[in-house]
Write an enzyme that holds these catalytic residues in place. Structure first.
Site, PDB file in Angstrom:
ATOM      1  N   HIS A 121      10.906  -7.869  10.144  1.00 39.51           N
ATOM      2  CA  HIS A 121      10.963  -6.967  11.297  1.00 39.51           C
ATOM      3  C   HIS A 121      11.960  -5.847  11.070  1.00 39.51           C
ATOM      4  O   HIS A 121      13.038  -6.054  10.513  1.00 39.51           O
ATOM      5  CB  HIS A 121      11.349  -7.737  12.557  1.00 39.51           C
ATOM      6  CG  HIS A 121      10.238  -8.570  13.118  1.00 39.51           C
ATOM      7  ND1 HIS A 121       8.950  -8.104  13.284  1.00 39.51           N
ATOM      8  CD2 HIS A 121      10.222  -9.862  13.573  1.00 39.51           C
ATOM      9  CE1 HIS A 121       8.197  -9.054  13.813  1.00 39.51           C
ATOM     10  NE2 HIS A 121       8.938 -10.134  13.986  1.00 39.51           N
ATOM     11  N   CYS A 178       7.838  -2.409   9.561  1.00 39.79           N
ATOM     12  CA  CYS A 178       7.263  -1.390  10.442  1.00 39.79           C
ATOM     13  C   CYS A 178       8.088  -0.097  10.377  1.00 39.79           C
ATOM     14  O   CYS A 178       9.289  -0.123  10.116  1.00 39.79           O
ATOM     15  CB  CYS A 178       7.204  -1.897  11.869  1.00 39.79           C
ATOM     16  SG  CYS A 178       6.069  -3.270  12.089  1.00 39.79           S
TER      17      CYS A 178
END
Length: 200
Positions: A121, A178
């Site tokens: 993440h 991301c």
């Protein structure tokens, strides 16, 4: 209806039908041409596929005695540039990504010949990954040993870009998170680091 109006209506109807026929013929021609040019891609002979699978199995047996289970901790990723050590878990479900870096289960394990893919993440384990770049090192430690990789390129790709997980001709470590890093909501892109094994 007068004869003149009827004739105009017939001509107009004939024109519409004619245009429809022309479009149908043109689309049919384009389809046939594309079909003829594309054809089917030749299938790899089964013997080659079996040989490739056998080689992968042999490579794995040399480094790892058994494949890990999803959710199992398989090692650590050390990023010298950030002085950061992160646990690696087999699998990239939310359960694994909440605990650390996830290893994409369909990719090879670190140190093996091919593409080992790790994800994390952007707001937890990989929040500073943007500070890491070309020629920086990534060190992975597993039960099979310590493997040092040197980053050869960084890139930004669409979220659905599958080239990130394709096989590689040499031992490669791919990190994915991301992007943009400070984006609110589901990020539309991915930040990718691609590194080659230099020691291990």
């Amino acid at each position: 209806m007068s004869k003149k109006k009827r004739n105009i209506l017939l001509i107009f109807t004939g024109l519409i039908v004619g245009i429809g026929v022309v479009f149908t013929l043109l689309n049919g021609w384009s389809f046939m041409k594309g079909y003829a040019l594309g054809g089917e891609h030749p299938k790899k002979p089964e013997i080659q596929q079996d040989a490739f699978k056998d080689k992968q199995k042999k490579d794995r047996e040399q480094l790892y005695s058994k494949a890990p289970s999803v959710g199992e901790e398989i090692g650590e990723l050390y990023i010298p540039k950030l002085n950061s050590t992160l646990p690696i878990y087999h699998g990239t479900n939310e359960d694994e990504l909440e605990k650390g870096v996830g290893h994409f289960a369909d990719s090879v394990l670190p140190g093996e010949a091919d593409n080992s893919v790790l994800s994390g993440h952007r707001d937890t384990v990989f929040r500073r990954l943007g500070e890491v770049g070309v020629n920086d090192e990534l060190i992975v430690t597993t039960a099979a040993g310590e493997f040092t990789y040197k980053i050869r390129k960084t890139r930004i790709v669409d979220a659905d870009d599958r080239t990130v997980i394709v096989p590689k001709p040499r031992a490669t470590l791919t990190l994915s998170t991301c992007y943009p890093f400070h984006y609110i909501g589901a990020a539309p892109e991915r930040f990718i680091l691609e590194a080659y094994l230099i020691e291990g």
